[in-house]
Write a protein that holds these residues in place. Structure first.
Motif, mmCIF file in Angstrom:
data_model
loop_
_atom_site.group_PDB
_atom_site.id
_atom_site.type_symbol
_atom_site.label_atom_id
_atom_site.label_comp_id
_atom_site.label_asym_id
_atom_site.label_seq_id
_atom_site.Cartn_x
_atom_site.Cartn_y
_atom_site.Cartn_z
ATOM 1 N N VAL A 118 0.840 -1.185 0.000
ATOM 2 C CA VAL A 118 0.000 0.000 0.000
ATOM 3 C C VAL A 118 0.878 1.239 0.000
ATOM 4 O O VAL A 118 1.849 1.307 0.751
ATOM 5 C CB VAL A 118 -0.907 0.026 1.259
ATOM 6 C CG1 VAL A 118 -1.747 1.278 1.307
ATOM 7 C CG2 VAL A 118 -1.776 -1.201 1.316
ATOM 8 N N VAL A 119 0.539 2.212 -0.839
ATOM 9 C CA VAL A 119 1.202 3.512 -0.839
ATOM 10 C C VAL A 119 0.101 4.568 -0.827
ATOM 11 O O VAL A 119 -0.753 4.588 -1.712
ATOM 12 C CB VAL A 119 2.104 3.699 -2.083
ATOM 13 C CG1 VAL A 119 2.720 5.092 -2.078
ATOM 14 C CG2 VAL A 119 3.170 2.631 -2.142
ATOM 15 N N ARG A 169 -10.950 -5.680 11.797
ATOM 16 C CA ARG A 169 -10.445 -4.331 11.553
ATOM 17 C C ARG A 169 -9.237 -4.444 10.636
ATOM 18 O O ARG A 169 -8.392 -5.320 10.814
ATOM 19 C CB ARG A 169 -10.038 -3.720 12.883
ATOM 20 C CG ARG A 169 -9.304 -2.433 12.776
ATOM 21 C CD ARG A 169 -8.749 -2.007 14.140
ATOM 22 N NE ARG A 169 -8.554 -0.591 14.112
ATOM 23 C CZ ARG A 169 -9.068 0.259 14.963
ATOM 24 N NH1 ARG A 169 -9.796 -0.168 15.960
ATOM 25 N NH2 ARG A 169 -8.839 1.534 14.858
ATOM 26 N N VAL A 170 -9.140 -3.548 9.665
ATOM 27 C CA VAL A 170 -7.995 -3.518 8.755
ATOM 28 C C VAL A 170 -7.188 -2.258 9.053
ATOM 29 O O VAL A 170 -7.742 -1.156 9.133
ATOM 30 C CB VAL A 170 -8.453 -3.541 7.276
ATOM 31 C CG1 VAL A 170 -7.268 -3.405 6.347
ATOM 32 C CG2 VAL A 170 -9.223 -4.818 6.981
ATOM 33 N N GLU A 171 -5.893 -2.432 9.260
ATOM 34 C CA GLU A 171 -4.980 -1.324 9.512
ATOM 35 C C GLU A 171 -3.848 -1.390 8.490
ATOM 36 O O GLU A 171 -3.589 -2.424 7.898
ATOM 37 C CB GLU A 171 -4.338 -1.438 10.898
ATOM 38 C CG GLU A 171 -5.282 -1.322 12.049
ATOM 39 C CD GLU A 171 -4.576 -1.528 13.372
ATOM 40 O OE1 GLU A 171 -4.919 -0.792 14.314
ATOM 41 O OE2 GLU A 171 -3.702 -2.401 13.474
ATOM 42 N N ILE A 172 -3.159 -0.272 8.351
ATOM 43 C CA ILE A 172 -1.960 -0.235 7.523
ATOM 44 C C ILE A 172 -0.760 -0.328 8.461
ATOM 45 O O ILE A 172 -0.598 0.511 9.349
ATOM 46 C CB ILE A 172 -1.889 1.047 6.687
ATOM 47 C CG1 ILE A 172 -3.081 1.111 5.750
ATOM 48 C CG2 ILE A 172 -0.572 1.124 5.928
ATOM 49 C CD1 ILE A 172 -3.327 2.458 5.137
ATOM 50 N N PHE A 191 -8.158 5.937 7.175
ATOM 51 C CA PHE A 191 -7.423 4.705 7.429
ATOM 52 C C PHE A 191 -6.621 4.839 8.717
ATOM 53 O O PHE A 191 -6.117 5.910 9.038
ATOM 54 C CB PHE A 191 -6.451 4.406 6.272
ATOM 55 C CG PHE A 191 -7.150 4.245 4.953
ATOM 56 C CD1 PHE A 191 -7.748 3.044 4.616
ATOM 57 C CD2 PHE A 191 -7.221 5.302 4.062
ATOM 58 C CE1 PHE A 191 -8.404 2.895 3.403
ATOM 59 C CE2 PHE A 191 -7.870 5.157 2.846
ATOM 60 C CZ PHE A 191 -8.466 3.949 2.511
ATOM 61 N N ASP A 192 -6.524 3.726 9.452
ATOM 62 C CA ASP A 192 -5.695 3.676 10.650
ATOM 63 C C ASP A 192 -4.326 3.142 10.258
ATOM 64 O O ASP A 192 -4.215 2.205 9.463
ATOM 65 C CB ASP A 192 -6.328 2.764 11.707
ATOM 66 C CG ASP A 192 -7.596 3.362 12.282
ATOM 67 O OD1 ASP A 192 -7.617 4.595 12.511
ATOM 68 O OD2 ASP A 192 -8.561 2.611 12.510
ATOM 69 N N VAL A 193 -3.277 3.756 10.833
ATOM 70 C CA VAL A 193 -1.894 3.398 10.511
ATOM 71 C C VAL A 193 -1.162 3.042 11.798
ATOM 72 O O VAL A 193 -1.361 3.691 12.832
ATOM 73 C CB VAL A 193 -1.172 4.569 9.799
ATOM 74 C CG1 VAL A 193 0.258 4.198 9.453
ATOM 75 C CG2 VAL A 193 -1.933 4.995 8.559
ATOM 76 N N VAL A 194 -0.312 2.015 11.724
ATOM 77 C CA VAL A 194 0.505 1.583 12.853
ATOM 78 C C VAL A 194 1.965 1.596 12.403
ATOM 79 O O VAL A 194 2.296 1.082 11.336
ATOM 80 C CB VAL A 194 0.121 0.169 13.317
ATOM 81 C CG1 VAL A 194 1.002 -0.273 14.469
ATOM 82 C CG2 VAL A 194 -1.332 0.103 13.700
ATOM 83 N N GLN A 253 1.827 -2.373 4.491
ATOM 84 C CA GLN A 253 1.008 -3.535 4.176
ATOM 85 C C GLN A 253 -0.297 -3.470 4.947
ATOM 86 O O GLN A 253 -0.354 -2.889 6.034
ATOM 87 C CB GLN A 253 1.740 -4.820 4.566
ATOM 88 C CG GLN A 253 3.043 -5.013 3.861
ATOM 89 C CD GLN A 253 3.777 -6.246 4.368
ATOM 90 O OE1 GLN A 253 3.533 -6.739 5.464
ATOM 91 N NE2 GLN A 253 4.686 -6.750 3.553
ATOM 92 N N LEU A 254 -1.330 -4.094 4.392
ATOM 93 C CA LEU A 254 -2.603 -4.204 5.090
ATOM 94 C C LEU A 254 -2.537 -5.360 6.078
ATOM 95 O O LEU A 254 -2.011 -6.431 5.757
ATOM 96 C CB LEU A 254 -3.739 -4.449 4.104
ATOM 97 C CG LEU A 254 -4.021 -3.335 3.101
ATOM 98 C CD1 LEU A 254 -5.117 -3.767 2.139
ATOM 99 C CD2 LEU A 254 -4.418 -2.060 3.810
ATOM 100 N N ARG A 255 -3.047 -5.124 7.288
ATOM 101 C CA ARG A 255 -3.117 -6.159 8.317
ATOM 102 C C ARG A 255 -4.552 -6.210 8.839
ATOM 103 O O ARG A 255 -5.138 -5.167 9.138
ATOM 104 C CB ARG A 255 -2.184 -5.840 9.489
ATOM 105 C CG ARG A 255 -0.754 -5.766 9.118
ATOM 106 C CD ARG A 255 -0.150 -7.153 9.064
ATOM 107 N NE ARG A 255 1.280 -7.030 8.862
ATOM 108 C CZ ARG A 255 1.954 -7.723 7.974
ATOM 109 N NH1 ARG A 255 1.346 -8.597 7.231
ATOM 110 N NH2 ARG A 255 3.244 -7.550 7.830
ATOM 111 N N GLN A 256 -5.083 -7.409 8.974
ATOM 112 C CA GLN A 256 -6.444 -7.563 9.476
ATOM 113 C C GLN A 256 -6.420 -8.236 10.841
ATOM 114 O O GLN A 256 -5.760 -9.264 11.023
ATOM 115 C CB GLN A 256 -7.279 -8.403 8.518
ATOM 116 C CG GLN A 256 -8.717 -8.521 8.935
ATOM 117 C CD GLN A 256 -9.553 -9.325 7.943
ATOM 118 O OE1 GLN A 256 -9.039 -10.183 7.249
ATOM 119 N NE2 GLN A 256 -10.835 -9.025 7.888
ATOM 120 N N SER A 257 -7.144 -7.654 11.789
ATOM 121 C CA SER A 257 -7.315 -8.246 13.124
ATOM 122 C C SER A 257 -8.742 -8.766 13.213
ATOM 123 O O SER A 257 -9.678 -8.102 12.766
ATOM 124 C CB SER A 257 -7.108 -7.202 14.215
ATOM 125 O OG SER A 257 -5.839 -6.626 14.112
#
Length: 161
Positions: free
Chosen positions: A7-8, A94-97, A52-55, A79-83
């Protein structure tokens, strides 16, 4: 063929970054970004905002946290991460970047933290700093009267091409 999860995004922070530490001492910074998209609906242009939420993890999270203030424009690569979890008997997700690269963009910022809007090393460059005077003259440089181009015999060095 392998799957791709890359993801960019370029957007603005919707809130100040929040720095926390895991039980093992690892730094984690979380913030939100808004991406504005303009599209044509019927005969008019309509702006849509996407959130979008970013970590960000580790040393990057610690070093950038003070600059990640509401309104600051940033470029995010990751990258996309799903919890997934269950809450009150309902499956939730939830999907975060998960950011691997964060670029501070633009010169201004929102927020009011000390040092906000200044990037690490901002305003510095080669030769800048206390006591830096004019650039040194090139060895063998010669001056020519204004408006006159140097002739071939004025060049002391051979040109290798």
């Amino acid at each position: 063929m392998a799957d791709i999860n890359h993801v960019v995004l370029v957007g603005r922070l919707t809130r100040n970054a929040e720095l926390k530490y895991t039980n093992s001492g690892g730094a984690v910074s979380k913030f939100g970004i808004a991406i504005n998209q303009r599209r044509k609906k019927d005969d008019q242009w309509v702006d849509e905002a996407h959130f979008f939420d970013v970590v960000v993890w580790g040393k990057t999270a610690e070093s950038l946290n003070q600059y990640l203030v509401k309104g600051k424009q940033v470029g995010i690569e990751g990258q996309l991460r799903q919890s997934r979890w269950e809450q009150d008997g309902q499956a939730r997700s939830r999907v975060e970047i998960s950011a691997t690269n964060v670029m501070l963009l633009g010169s201004g910022s929102g927020g009011g933290r000390a040092g906000a809007g200044t990037g690490a090393g901002a305003g510095t460059g080669a030769g800048a700093g206390p006591g830096a005077g004019p650039a040194p003259e090139a060895k063998g440089a010669q001056e020519f009267p204004e408006g006159e181009a140097p002739s071939v015999e004025h060049f002391e060095d051979d040109i290798p091409f």
